[in-house]
Enzyme design. Structure first.
Site, PDB file in Angstrom:
ATOM      1  N   PRO A 185      -5.629  -2.348   1.778  1.00 40.40           N
ATOM      2  CA  PRO A 185      -6.492  -2.170   0.602  1.00 40.40           C
ATOM      3  C   PRO A 185      -7.931  -2.559   0.933  1.00 40.40           C
ATOM      4  O   PRO A 185      -8.193  -3.630   1.469  1.00 40.40           O
ATOM      5  CB  PRO A 185      -5.872  -3.122  -0.425  1.00 40.40           C
ATOM      6  CG  PRO A 185      -4.458  -3.307   0.022  1.00 40.40           C
ATOM      7  CD  PRO A 185      -4.499  -3.251   1.516  1.00 40.40           C
ATOM      8  N   GLU A 186      -8.876  -1.664   0.621  1.00 40.72           N
ATOM      9  CA  GLU A 186     -10.280  -1.920   0.886  1.00 40.72           C
ATOM     10  C   GLU A 186     -10.990  -2.169  -0.448  1.00 40.72           C
ATOM     11  O   GLU A 186     -10.350  -2.286  -1.488  1.00 40.72           O
ATOM     12  CB  GLU A 186     -10.889  -0.739   1.644  1.00 40.72           C
ATOM     13  CG  GLU A 186     -10.254  -0.468   2.997  1.00 40.72           C
ATOM     14  CD  GLU A 186     -10.553  -1.555   4.033  1.00 40.72           C
ATOM     15  OE1 GLU A 186     -11.425  -2.416   3.773  1.00 40.72           O
ATOM     16  OE2 GLU A 186      -9.908  -1.543   5.093  1.00 40.72           O
TER      17      GLU A 186
END
Length: 277
Positions: free
Chosen positions: A2-3
């Site tokens: 997840p960014e």
């Protein structure tokens, strides 16, 4: 992993219900990257304040009944983590390592690889939170981050521009998929030495980073494997990617073949015709 867009989408999906909720119980499971840093019972009875995001971290401030901050929880989703806000939480499975039970539902962290974290700190700028956030660069939409400042920071780096973006100590949020897409939008070859970018190219790059991340937020982030927001919804940005994951396919702009190379053990996708050094 997840960014920034996925973390911000997660924050937005839980914040309206959690803010103002009272903590009823805290459950910890298998050890995560760092210990919680406080006794779980010490959090019971506190209320959750306005949720914030810094880089890929979510900060949940905890308040007493007078509204005074009594520390908070800093959450990181690691490589494969996700948060869910459950009305009626079933018994936790082997990958569900943290529950924050509130009167608005149970915030549950699921993290199969256990690279995520939930850490208590006395404040966002103190304790473990301050140490973890100390090296983070500017937020991408921060007005203080100008093309001139970006160029000034890049002048100190001889590494490829893609590597400089991924480091996160100049600007946060340009994770692998978004760095590839921003460089494509800006017409910059990912192998270009960071310290050779002109001011004009830095202006294009910063605009491309902001546009790419804004589009990702609108589309709910990217779901490459198992990312879901707290309501179980997948992201759709990957379906509109110009180069990422498209090795061997024609470039949408020029028809040339999209190429792939490895930089810092991460796959980089680019169009050699559209992106120049």
């Amino acid at each position: 992993m997840p960014e920034l867009p996925e973390v911000e989408v997660t924050r937005r999906s839980v914040a309206p219900r959690l803010e103002g909720a009272r903590v009823r119980a805290v459950r910890t499971g298998a050890a995560l990257r760092w210990p919680l840093g406080t006794e779980p019972a010490s959090l019971v009875g506190l209320r959750i304040g306005p949720l914030q995001r810094r880089g890929k971290y979510i900060w949940l401030p905890l308040l007493d009944d007078a509204g005074a901050v009594q520390g908070g929880l800093l959450l990181h989703l690691g490589m494969s983590g996700s948060l869910a806000l459950l009305d009626a939480a079933p018994a936790p499975g082997k990958h569900e390592h943290f529950d924050l039970v509130t009167d608005a539902g149970t915030l549950r962290l699921t993290d199969p690889r256990r690279f995520g974290a939930v850490v208590w700190s006395p404040a966002l700028d103190a304790g473990m939170a301050a140490r973890l956030l100390a090296r983070l660069g500017h937020e991408p939409f921060d007005p203080a981050l100008t093309p001139a400042l970006l160029r000034e920071r890049l002048q100190r780096r001889s590494v490829p521009i893609k590597t400089a973006l991924l480091a996160g100590d100049i600007v946060v949020g340009a994770g692998n998929i978004y760095a590839c897409e921003a460089l494509f939008a800006a017409g910059i070859d990912p192998r270009t030495p960071a310290n050779t970018l002109s001011l004009a190219r830095c202006e294009k790059l910063l605009a491309a980073v902001r546009d790419t991340l804004a589009r990702a937020l609108e589309l709910g982030g990217s779901t490459l494997r198992d990312f879901r927001d707290a309501h179980g919804m997948s992201g759709a940005f990957q379906d509109q990617a110009g180069v990422y994951g498209r090795e061997g396919q024609p470039c949408h702009r020029c028809g040339s073949t999209v190429q792939r190379l490895v930089q810092g053990q991460r796959s980089t996708f680019f169009c050699a015709k559209c992106q120049r050094r």
